[in-house]
Motif scaffolding. Structure first.
Motif, PDB file in Angstrom:
ATOM      1  N   ASN A   1      11.175   4.892   6.281  1.00 59.06           N
ATOM      2  CA  ASN A   1      11.306   5.863   7.378  1.00 59.06           C
ATOM      3  C   ASN A   1       9.983   6.540   7.719  1.00 59.06           C
ATOM      4  N   LYS A   2       8.984   6.396   6.847  1.00 58.70           N
ATOM      5  CA  LYS A   2       7.671   7.001   7.094  1.00 58.70           C
ATOM      6  C   LYS A   2       6.728   6.076   7.856  1.00 58.70           C
ATOM      7  N   ILE A   3       7.134   4.830   8.082  1.00 56.03           N
ATOM      8  CA  ILE A   3       6.260   3.881   8.782  1.00 56.03           C
ATOM      9  C   ILE A   3       6.200   4.248  10.264  1.00 56.03           C
ATOM     10  N   PRO A   4       5.009   4.508  10.807  1.00 56.85           N
ATOM     11  CA  PRO A   4       4.901   4.853  12.236  1.00 56.85           C
ATOM     12  C   PRO A   4       5.452   3.746  13.127  1.00 56.85           C
ATOM     13  N   TYR A   5       6.024   4.137  14.237  1.00 56.94           N
ATOM     14  CA  TYR A   5       6.646   3.182  15.151  1.00 56.94           C
ATOM     15  C   TYR A   5       5.653   2.108  15.611  1.00 56.94           C
ATOM     16  N   LYS A   6       4.394   2.496  15.853  1.00 63.57           N
ATOM     17  CA  LYS A   6       3.405   1.548  16.368  1.00 63.57           C
ATOM     18  C   LYS A   6       3.072   0.459  15.353  1.00 63.57           C
ATOM     19  N   HIS A   7       3.434   0.674  14.086  1.00 65.34           N
ATOM     20  CA  HIS A   7       3.176  -0.340  13.057  1.00 65.34           C
ATOM     21  C   HIS A   7       4.428  -1.147  12.720  1.00 65.34           C
ATOM     22  N   LEU A   8       5.411  -1.085  13.599  1.00 59.97           N
ATOM     23  CA  LEU A   8       6.602  -1.915  13.447  1.00 59.97           C
ATOM     24  C   LEU A   8       6.499  -3.193  14.267  1.00 59.97           C
ATOM     25  N   SER A   9       5.284  -3.527  14.660  1.00 57.83           N
ATOM     26  CA  SER A   9       5.006  -4.788  15.351  1.00 57.83           C
ATOM     27  C   SER A   9       3.640  -5.276  14.906  1.00 57.83           C
ATOM     28  N   LEU A  10       3.377  -6.557  15.148  1.00 54.87           N
ATOM     29  CA  LEU A  10       2.144  -7.180  14.662  1.00 54.87           C
ATOM     30  C   LEU A  10       1.655  -8.186  15.692  1.00 54.87           C
ATOM     31  N   SER A  11       0.343  -8.218  15.915  1.00 51.09           N
ATOM     32  CA  SER A  11      -0.239  -9.175  16.860  1.00 51.09           C
ATOM     33  C   SER A  11      -0.455 -10.514  16.176  1.00 51.09           C
ATOM     34  N   VAL A  12       0.065 -11.573  16.784  1.00 52.67           N
ATOM     35  CA  VAL A  12      -0.166 -12.942  16.328  1.00 52.67           C
ATOM     36  C   VAL A  12      -0.698 -13.721  17.530  1.00 52.67           C
ATOM     37  N   GLY A  13      -2.008 -13.874  17.588  1.00 50.17           N
ATOM     38  CA  GLY A  13      -2.612 -14.471  18.770  1.00 50.17           C
ATOM     39  C   GLY A  13      -2.393 -13.566  19.959  1.00 50.17           C
ATOM     40  N   SER A  14      -1.874 -14.116  21.030  1.00 45.00           N
ATOM     41  CA  SER A  14      -1.603 -13.336  22.235  1.00 45.00           C
ATOM     42  C   SER A  14      -0.183 -12.789  22.259  1.00 45.00           C
TER      43      SER A  14
ATOM     44  N   CYS B   1       0.851  -1.187   0.000  1.00 43.56           N
ATOM     45  CA  CYS B   1       0.000   0.000   0.000  1.00 43.56           C
ATOM     46  C   CYS B   1       0.888   1.240   0.000  1.00 43.56           C
ATOM     47  N   SER B   2       0.251   2.382  -0.172  1.00 41.78           N
ATOM     48  CA  SER B   2       0.963   3.650   0.000  1.00 41.78           C
ATOM     49  C   SER B   2       1.177   3.877   1.495  1.00 41.78           C
ATOM     50  N   THR B   3       2.100   4.750   1.839  1.00 42.87           N
ATOM     51  CA  THR B   3       2.402   4.964   3.257  1.00 42.87           C
ATOM     52  C   THR B   3       1.189   5.507   4.028  1.00 42.87           C
ATOM     53  N   SER B   4       0.284   6.169   3.350  1.00 46.93           N
ATOM     54  CA  SER B   4      -0.903   6.710   4.035  1.00 46.93           C
ATOM     55  C   SER B   4      -1.899   5.617   4.412  1.00 46.93           C
ATOM     56  N   ASP B   5      -1.808   4.449   3.760  1.00 44.52           N
ATOM     57  CA  ASP B   5      -2.759   3.370   4.018  1.00 44.52           C
ATOM     58  C   ASP B   5      -2.174   2.254   4.896  1.00 44.52           C
ATOM     59  N   ILE B   6      -1.043   2.517   5.543  1.00 43.32           N
ATOM     60  CA  ILE B   6      -0.405   1.502   6.384  1.00 43.32           C
ATOM     61  C   ILE B   6      -1.325   0.994   7.500  1.00 43.32           C
ATOM     62  N   PRO B   7      -2.065   1.859   8.215  1.00 41.93           N
ATOM     63  CA  PRO B   7      -2.958   1.337   9.277  1.00 41.93           C
ATOM     64  C   PRO B   7      -3.970   0.321   8.752  1.00 41.93           C
ATOM     65  N   ASP B   8      -4.518   0.581   7.563  1.00 45.14           N
ATOM     66  CA  ASP B   8      -5.482  -0.365   6.988  1.00 45.14           C
ATOM     67  C   ASP B   8      -4.818  -1.697   6.660  1.00 45.14           C
ATOM     68  N   LEU B   9      -3.597  -1.667   6.107  1.00 44.12           N
ATOM     69  CA  LEU B   9      -2.893  -2.907   5.772  1.00 44.12           C
ATOM     70  C   LEU B   9      -2.588  -3.716   7.023  1.00 44.12           C
TER      71      LEU B   9
END
Length: 244
Positions: free
Chosen positions: A211-224, A164-172
């Motif tokens: 470098n435009k990816i927000p810090y909070k999206h540098l991790s991903l939930s997998v189960g718990s 996606c574009s950097t603006s649509d990272i939260p949706d991805l």
């Protein structure tokens, strides 16, 4: 006897894969143990998708998931062979005989347990075990399409990714999270379990876009569990870094 059983397994595995390919019973993006579907073809397909997305100015999130052969439930596998792969009569009875009454022992330096009956798992190291695993998980391919994500399956390794574009990272990230949750639920119904400790997550893109990816999206939930983004991952034995 072992030599003859290996030959028989190879013959059955070849007939099984011919049947699956001729009738389109396996997903197109399911590699391993199939003619013209190898480690190389799997890696090249994913690499091509990533490069094309970067050329569009997009960032790509790739998740490498892992499941286990040893929790395949025999009755469920036999039911799938009948319902989804049209195995009946002698062919289904043969698979039932192949899977049942198998035992295993545990050996230490000084002792060995008595044989224990197995009610799950497919024989690793056999000619037919891996092919059987493919039938067990092929139904999960629709989950990725439902979340508008790409995927590639290779035996017990699953890759899902989107761009996606950097603006649509939260949706991805949201789509990846819900996709993995639905996949885990589907696996649970099959008595399989995702292994978060072996799950890897990585972003691809130009240095500027990464470098435009927000810090909070540098991790991903997998189960718990929370899986942190890596700079380097091993994709089917190929080390891959997150910038061109």
């Amino acid at each position: 006897m072992t030599f003859l059983s290996k030959i028989l397994e190879r013959v059955v595995a070849r007939q099984f894969m011919d049947h699956a390919d001729q009738n389109g019973l396996l997903p197109a993006r399911q590699s391993a143990y199939r003619k013209f579907h190898s480690t190389e073809s799997a890696v090249l397909v994913v690499h091509n998708d990533i490069v094309c997305a970067i050329d569009q100015g997009h960032v790509i999130a790739l998740v490498l998931l892992d499941t286990a052969f040893d929790t395949v439930d025999h009755p469920t596998l036999l039911s799938l062979l009948q319902d989804r792969f049209a195995f009946f009569d002698q062919s289904l009875s043969w698979f039932h005989s192949y899977l049942t009454n198998r035992t295993q022992t545990f050996t230490t330096s000084s002792s060995q347990t008595s044989p224990l009956l197995l009610y799950s798992g497919v024989p690793q190291g056999s000619g037919l075990g891996p092919s059987s695993f493919l039938t067990y998980t092929e139904g999960t391919a629709d989950i990725f399409s439902a979340h508008s994500l790409f995927y590639h399956l290779y035996a017990d390794d699953t890759q899902t990714y989107g761009h996606c574009s950097t603006s649509d990272i939260p949706d991805l990230i949201s789509r990846l999270t819900f996709c993995i949750s639905d996949l885990a639920e589907s696996y649970s119904a099959l008595r399989l379990q995702l292994n978060p400790s072996k799950t890897e997550f990585i972003w691809f893109g130009t240095r500027c876009n990464l470098n435009k990816i927000p810090y909070k999206h540098l991790s991903l939930s997998v189960g718990s569990s929370i899986v942190q983004c890596s700079a380097v991952v091993s994709d089917l034995g190929v080390w891959t870094v997150n910038y061109p």
